[in-house]
Design a protein around this motif. Structure first.
Motif, PDB file in Angstrom:
ATOM      1  N   GLY A 113      -5.353  53.981  82.892  1.00 54.68           N
ATOM      2  CA  GLY A 113      -4.054  54.438  82.619  1.00 54.68           C
ATOM      3  C   GLY A 113      -3.899  55.785  83.490  1.00 54.68           C
ATOM      4  N   GLY A 114      -5.040  56.584  83.580  1.00 58.49           N
ATOM      5  CA  GLY A 114      -4.898  57.635  84.420  1.00 58.49           C
ATOM      6  C   GLY A 114      -4.803  57.272  85.920  1.00 58.49           C
ATOM      7  N   ARG A 155      -7.161  55.433  93.950  1.00 56.03           N
ATOM      8  CA  ARG A 155      -6.597  53.864  94.084  1.00 56.03           C
ATOM      9  C   ARG A 155      -7.420  53.061  94.083  1.00 56.03           C
ATOM     10  N   GLY A 199      -3.869  54.476  86.893  1.00 58.82           N
ATOM     11  CA  GLY A 199      -2.597  53.755  87.475  1.00 58.82           C
ATOM     12  C   GLY A 199      -1.629  55.009  87.784  1.00 58.82           C
ATOM     13  N   TYR A 200      -1.729  55.958  87.003  1.00 57.08           N
ATOM     14  CA  TYR A 200      -0.696  57.066  87.050  1.00 57.08           C
ATOM     15  C   TYR A 200      -0.891  57.699  88.544  1.00 57.08           C
ATOM     16  N   ALA A 201      -2.178  57.886  88.662  1.00 62.02           N
ATOM     17  CA  ALA A 201      -2.450  58.544  90.166  1.00 62.02           C
ATOM     18  C   ALA A 201      -2.145  57.649  91.231  1.00 62.02           C
ATOM     19  N   ILE A 227       0.498  55.609  91.196  1.00 61.55           N
ATOM     20  CA  ILE A 227       1.825  55.919  91.408  1.00 61.55           C
ATOM     21  C   ILE A 227       2.325  57.308  92.041  1.00 61.55           C
ATOM     22  N   LEU A 228       1.732  58.379  91.421  1.00 60.87           N
ATOM     23  CA  LEU A 228       1.700  59.576  92.020  1.00 60.87           C
ATOM     24  C   LEU A 228       1.281  59.914  93.446  1.00 60.87           C
ATOM     25  N   PHE A 251      -7.142  65.416  84.805  1.00 60.30           N
ATOM     26  CA  PHE A 251      -7.450  63.847  84.834  1.00 60.30           C
ATOM     27  C   PHE A 251      -8.952  63.867  84.822  1.00 60.30           C
ATOM     28  N   TRP A 271       3.369  62.500  95.550  1.00 58.02           N
ATOM     29  CA  TRP A 271       2.840  63.642  96.113  1.00 58.02           C
ATOM     30  C   TRP A 271       2.849  63.910  97.497  1.00 58.02           C
TER      31      TRP A 271
END
Length: 189
Positions: free
Chosen positions: A19-20, A136, A22-24, A26-27, A50, A31
């Protein structure tokens, strides 16, 4: 007795880590378009948080996965000879690659945080981009490991698969004939 909690811990840790990542993923685009202060804050705060979560997750995944593996496989030949074991070996290899990428990220992060006061914004941006790109890639490896885990669920552990194949279930049901009375069949007026 501890198999279910160990598996639950394993799945919780995988969810936190993946999940972290995946958030990265998206980030990263957001960013790269952010203001300098936001970039500096993400590099200084969000990514290290993270990274700590990921390290704890990796330890939980390794320990719980090893424990559950020992419970499922009485011998090493059982791992190599079953489809479940082969998927587990693939998942383990992908996990090792994930650990390598994660270690590279932690090293980059340590270098960035130790020099963040002296670093120019250009150096921080370059380091942050490299870090998020690797995160990623780490996500892609994590998705491949999740596919290997899905394969494991599909084929089932060897003992369970053999037990399920040996048991023949009769899934037919017989219902008694329905009793009808003339008043139940009569149409309402």
């Amino acid at each position: 007795a501890l198999a279910v909690p160990a598996l639950a811990l394993h799945l919780l840790a995988v969810g936190a880590w993946a999940g972290g990542l995946g958030y990265a993923a998206i980030l990263w685009p957001a960013w790269s378009r952010s203001e300098t202060d936001v970039k500096r804050s993400v590099v200084a705060h969000a990514i290290p948080r993270f990274s700590s979560l990921a390290l704890i997750s990796v330890l939980m995944i390794a320990v719980s996965g090893l424990y559950v593996g020992i419970l499922l496989f009485p011998g090493l030949t059982d791992v190599a000879l079953s489809a479940y074991g082969q998927a587990l070996l693939l998942k383990t290899a992908l996990f090792a690659a994930l650990i390598t990428l994660g270690a590279m990220n932690r090293r980059t992060l340590a270098l960035m945080s130790s020099s963040s006061i002296r670093a120019t914004i250009g150096e921080l941006i370059a380091g942050g981009r490299a870090l998020l790109r690797r995160m990623r890639r780490e996500l892609w490896f994590a998705m491949a490991a999740l596919l290997a885990a899905a394969t494991m669920l599909e084929v089932g552990p060897p003992g369970v698969a053999l037990t399920a194949a040996a048991v023949q279930l009769d899934s037919t049901a017989t219902l008694p004939p329905m009793q009808t009375s003339p008043s139940a069949v009569a149409a309402p007026t």
